[in-house]
Write a protein that holds these residues in place. Structure first.
Motif, PDB file in Angstrom:
ATOM      1  N   LYS A  71      62.177  92.125  18.689  1.00  0.00           N
ATOM      2  CA  LYS A  71      62.232  93.508  19.184  1.00  0.00           C
ATOM      3  C   LYS A  71      60.925  94.201  18.791  1.00  0.00           C
ATOM      4  CE  LYS A  71      65.712  96.383  18.368  1.00  0.00           C
ATOM      5  NZ  LYS A  71      65.575  97.287  19.548  1.00  0.00           N
ATOM      6  N   ASP A  72      60.354  94.906  19.760  1.00  0.00           N
ATOM      7  CA  ASP A  72      59.083  95.564  19.468  1.00  0.00           C
ATOM      8  C   ASP A  72      59.228  96.578  18.343  1.00  0.00           C
ATOM      9  OD1 ASP A  72      58.075  94.163  21.479  1.00  0.00           O
ATOM     10  OD2 ASP A  72      57.691  95.866  22.829  1.00  0.00           O
ATOM     11  N   ILE A  73      58.150  96.735  17.638  1.00  0.00           N
ATOM     12  CA  ILE A  73      58.081  97.722  16.549  1.00  0.00           C
ATOM     13  C   ILE A  73      57.085  98.789  16.989  1.00  0.00           C
ATOM     14  CG2 ILE A  73      57.312  98.048  14.163  1.00  0.00           C
ATOM     15  CD1 ILE A  73      59.811  96.388  14.298  1.00  0.00           C
ATOM     16  N   THR A  74      57.414 100.059  16.713  1.00  0.00           N
ATOM     17  CA  THR A  74      56.476 101.137  17.052  1.00  0.00           C
ATOM     18  C   THR A  74      55.848 101.675  15.774  1.00  0.00           C
ATOM     19  OG1 THR A  74      57.876 101.739  18.928  1.00  0.00           O
ATOM     20  CG2 THR A  74      56.271 103.383  18.192  1.00  0.00           C
ATOM     21  N   LEU A  75      54.536 101.627  15.721  1.00  0.00           N
ATOM     22  CA  LEU A  75      53.793 102.208  14.595  1.00  0.00           C
ATOM     23  C   LEU A  75      53.456 103.639  14.998  1.00  0.00           C
ATOM     24  CD1 LEU A  75      50.467 102.828  13.886  1.00  0.00           C
ATOM     25  CD2 LEU A  75      52.074 102.333  12.044  1.00  0.00           C
ATOM     26  N   ILE A  76      53.933 104.626  14.233  1.00  0.00           N
ATOM     27  CA  ILE A  76      53.583 106.027  14.507  1.00  0.00           C
ATOM     28  C   ILE A  76      52.825 106.530  13.288  1.00  0.00           C
ATOM     29  CG2 ILE A  76      54.443 108.336  15.093  1.00  0.00           C
ATOM     30  CD1 ILE A  76      56.992 107.008  16.168  1.00  0.00           C
ATOM     31  N   ASN A  77      51.603 107.035  13.533  1.00  0.00           N
ATOM     32  CA  ASN A  77      50.769 107.485  12.428  1.00  0.00           C
ATOM     33  C   ASN A  77      50.342 108.923  12.718  1.00  0.00           C
ATOM     34  OD1 ASN A  77      49.177 107.629  10.182  1.00  0.00           O
ATOM     35  ND2 ASN A  77      47.831 105.935  10.729  1.00  0.00           N
ATOM     36  N   VAL A  78      50.789 109.863  11.886  1.00  0.00           N
ATOM     37  CA  VAL A  78      50.453 111.270  12.120  1.00  0.00           C
ATOM     38  C   VAL A  78      49.287 111.678  11.226  1.00  0.00           C
ATOM     39  CG1 VAL A  78      52.788 111.886  12.860  1.00  0.00           C
ATOM     40  CG2 VAL A  78      52.189 112.118  10.467  1.00  0.00           C
ATOM     41  N   PHE A  79      48.284 112.337  11.838  1.00  0.00           N
ATOM     42  CA  PHE A  79      47.050 112.700  11.128  1.00  0.00           C
ATOM     43  C   PHE A  79      46.947 114.208  10.955  1.00  0.00           C
ATOM     44  CE2 PHE A  79      44.693 108.668  11.315  1.00  0.00           C
ATOM     45  CZ  PHE A  79      45.391 107.966  12.295  1.00  0.00           C
ATOM     46  N   GLU A  80      46.677 114.641   9.708  1.00  0.00           N
ATOM     47  CA  GLU A  80      46.309 116.039   9.452  1.00  0.00           C
ATOM     48  C   GLU A  80      44.791 116.042   9.317  1.00  0.00           C
ATOM     49  OE1 GLU A  80      49.855 116.183   6.418  1.00  0.00           O
ATOM     50  OE2 GLU A  80      49.014 118.206   6.589  1.00  0.00           O
ATOM     51  N   VAL A  81      44.128 116.667  10.310  1.00  0.00           N
ATOM     52  CA  VAL A  81      42.664 116.572  10.412  1.00  0.00           C
ATOM     53  C   VAL A  81      42.017 117.839   9.849  1.00  0.00           C
ATOM     54  CG1 VAL A  81      40.714 116.225  11.994  1.00  0.00           C
ATOM     55  CG2 VAL A  81      42.945 115.197  12.513  1.00  0.00           C
ATOM     56  N   PRO A  82      41.249 117.742   8.760  1.00  0.00           N
ATOM     57  CA  PRO A  82      40.615 118.945   8.204  1.00  0.00           C
ATOM     58  C   PRO A  82      39.558 119.511   9.158  1.00  0.00           C
ATOM     59  CG  PRO A  82      39.954 116.967   6.969  1.00  0.00           C
ATOM     60  CD  PRO A  82      40.881 116.522   8.041  1.00  0.00           C
ATOM     61  N   GLY A 127      54.033 105.002   9.752  1.00  0.00           N
ATOM     62  CA  GLY A 127      55.404 104.503   9.543  1.00  0.00           C
ATOM     63  C   GLY A 127      55.755 103.539  10.662  1.00  0.00           C
ATOM     64  N   LEU A 128      56.659 102.620  10.378  1.00  0.00           N
ATOM     65  CA  LEU A 128      57.119 101.667  11.390  1.00  0.00           C
ATOM     66  C   LEU A 128      58.498 102.093  11.854  1.00  0.00           C
ATOM     67  CD1 LEU A 128      55.914  98.302   9.822  1.00  0.00           C
ATOM     68  CD2 LEU A 128      54.946  99.517  11.778  1.00  0.00           C
ATOM     69  N   TYR A 129      58.687 102.088  13.170  1.00  0.00           N
ATOM     70  CA  TYR A 129      59.903 102.653  13.765  1.00  0.00           C
ATOM     71  C   TYR A 129      60.486 101.738  14.820  1.00  0.00           C
ATOM     72  CZ  TYR A 129      58.491 106.967  11.520  1.00  0.00           C
ATOM     73  OH  TYR A 129      58.159 107.886  10.580  1.00  0.00           O
ATOM     74  N   ALA A 153      60.515 106.288   4.300  1.00  0.00           N
ATOM     75  CA  ALA A 153      59.514 106.949   5.143  1.00  0.00           C
ATOM     76  C   ALA A 153      59.649 108.460   5.009  1.00  0.00           C
ATOM     77  CB  ALA A 153      59.725 106.549   6.600  1.00  0.00           C
ATOM     78  N   LYS A 154      58.484 109.164   5.042  1.00  0.00           N
ATOM     79  CA  LYS A 154      58.531 110.626   4.956  1.00  0.00           C
ATOM     80  C   LYS A 154      59.296 111.201   6.146  1.00  0.00           C
ATOM     81  CE  LYS A 154      55.652 114.718   4.435  1.00  0.00           C
ATOM     82  NZ  LYS A 154      54.306 115.310   4.339  1.00  0.00           N
ATOM     83  N   PHE A 155      58.995 110.638   7.327  1.00  0.00           N
ATOM     84  CA  PHE A 155      59.649 111.116   8.554  1.00  0.00           C
ATOM     85  C   PHE A 155      60.640 110.054   9.012  1.00  0.00           C
ATOM     86  CE2 PHE A 155      56.817 114.495   8.437  1.00  0.00           C
ATOM     87  CZ  PHE A 155      55.503 114.072   8.365  1.00  0.00           C
ATOM     88  N   GLN A 156      61.901 110.248   8.722  1.00  0.00           N
ATOM     89  CA  GLN A 156      62.876 109.203   9.020  1.00  0.00           C
ATOM     90  C   GLN A 156      63.192 109.111  10.511  1.00  0.00           C
ATOM     91  OE1 GLN A 156      66.532 109.581   6.835  1.00  0.00           O
ATOM     92  NE2 GLN A 156      66.538 107.394   6.344  1.00  0.00           N
ATOM     93  N   LEU A 157      63.045 110.267  11.184  1.00  0.00           N
ATOM     94  CA  LEU A 157      63.293 110.280  12.625  1.00  0.00           C
ATOM     95  C   LEU A 157      62.098 110.911  13.332  1.00  0.00           C
ATOM     96  CD1 LEU A 157      67.005 111.561  12.680  1.00  0.00           C
ATOM     97  CD2 LEU A 157      66.225 109.242  13.268  1.00  0.00           C
ATOM     98  N   HIS A 172      63.179 107.675  17.620  1.00  0.00           N
ATOM     99  CA  HIS A 172      62.731 106.549  16.810  1.00  0.00           C
ATOM    100  C   HIS A 172      63.221 106.705  15.376  1.00  0.00           C
ATOM    101  CE1 HIS A 172      60.054 106.417  20.242  1.00  0.00           C
ATOM    102  NE2 HIS A 172      59.566 105.270  19.864  1.00  0.00           N
ATOM    103  N   LYS A 173      63.739 105.608  14.808  1.00  0.00           N
ATOM    104  CA  LYS A 173      64.193 105.640  13.421  1.00  0.00           C
ATOM    105  C   LYS A 173      63.263 104.773  12.575  1.00  0.00           C
ATOM    106  CE  LYS A 173      67.986 104.547  10.307  1.00  0.00           C
ATOM    107  NZ  LYS A 173      69.112 103.625  10.038  1.00  0.00           N
ATOM    108  N   SER A 174      62.874 105.253  11.398  1.00  0.00           N
ATOM    109  CA  SER A 174      61.952 104.465  10.564  1.00  0.00           C
ATOM    110  C   SER A 174      62.673 103.218  10.048  1.00  0.00           C
ATOM    111  CB  SER A 174      61.465 105.303   9.385  1.00  0.00           C
ATOM    112  OG  SER A 174      62.552 105.619   8.543  1.00  0.00           O
ATOM    113  N   ILE A 175      61.883 102.145   9.980  1.00  0.00           N
ATOM    114  CA  ILE A 175      62.450 100.871   9.495  1.00  0.00           C
ATOM    115  C   ILE A 175      62.691 100.977   7.988  1.00  0.00           C
ATOM    116  CG2 ILE A 175      61.882  98.446   9.088  1.00  0.00           C
ATOM    117  CD1 ILE A 175      60.413  98.537  11.798  1.00  0.00           C
ATOM    118  N   GLY A 176      61.694 101.522   7.283  1.00  0.00           N
ATOM    119  CA  GLY A 176      61.871 101.697   5.828  1.00  0.00           C
ATOM    120  C   GLY A 176      62.670 102.962   5.560  1.00  0.00           C
TER     121      GLY A 176
END
Lengths: 97, 97
Positions: free
Chosen positions: B1-12, B89-91, A49-53, A42-46
């Motif tokens: 085209k579908d967009i994938t939202l990927i959200n990574v969480f750092e959980v304390p 991020g949107l991917y 983004a912190k994580f581009q891939l 997956h490649k970031s649209i923006g």
């Protein structure tokens, strides 16, 4: 139960093509290994983004993935990309909608 | 085209249940919004993973997701979780196998 490998990449300036090229080489190796199911890069649209891939792959088990990545490290000769930071992790889906 | 939202969480430490609960409240709101397709919350198998939770959702467009998350911020009243860091991020998928 399937295992999801999620690997987030922080790609330094000017290393995007090299990072994608390294991903392709890794995919070509890993997809030949037992327990491999599928993968999608997956490649970031923006561009900010912190994580581009982010790679999202499916494996039959954690053991299958670990054996395959061990074999890749030991035999594939894929060169690392200068400054590329990646954080792989194995996941299972716990909630959907 | 579908967009994938990927959200990574750092959980304390000690905030895992609160983070999952916040995710459920967000899902309940977002799935009512136009352009929503699907979502799946992934939990890391290892407890030492940097990102213990990663959400992967599909939306019909970036605009649909942005409108939905704006509406959520402004109207849902969902309380933030102390110390929870997340990087959404949107991917789009660029390569598979």
């Amino acid at each position: 139960k399937d295992i999801t490998l999620i690997n987030v990449f922080e790609v330094p300036q000017g290393q995007y093509e090299a990072a994608v090229d390294m991903w392709v080489q890794s995919r070509d190796f890993l997809q030949t290994q037992p327990g491999y199911i599928s993968t999608a890069l997956h490649k970031s649209i923006g561009s900010d983004a912190k994580f581009q891939l982010i790679n999202i792959a499916k494996w039959e088990s954690a053991e299958a993935f670990q054996a395959a990545s061990k074999a890749m490290r030991e035999t594939s000769g894929i060169k690392p990309v200068k400054g590329l930071k990646f954080t792989p992790g194995l996941y299972q889906v716990i909630l959907t909608d």
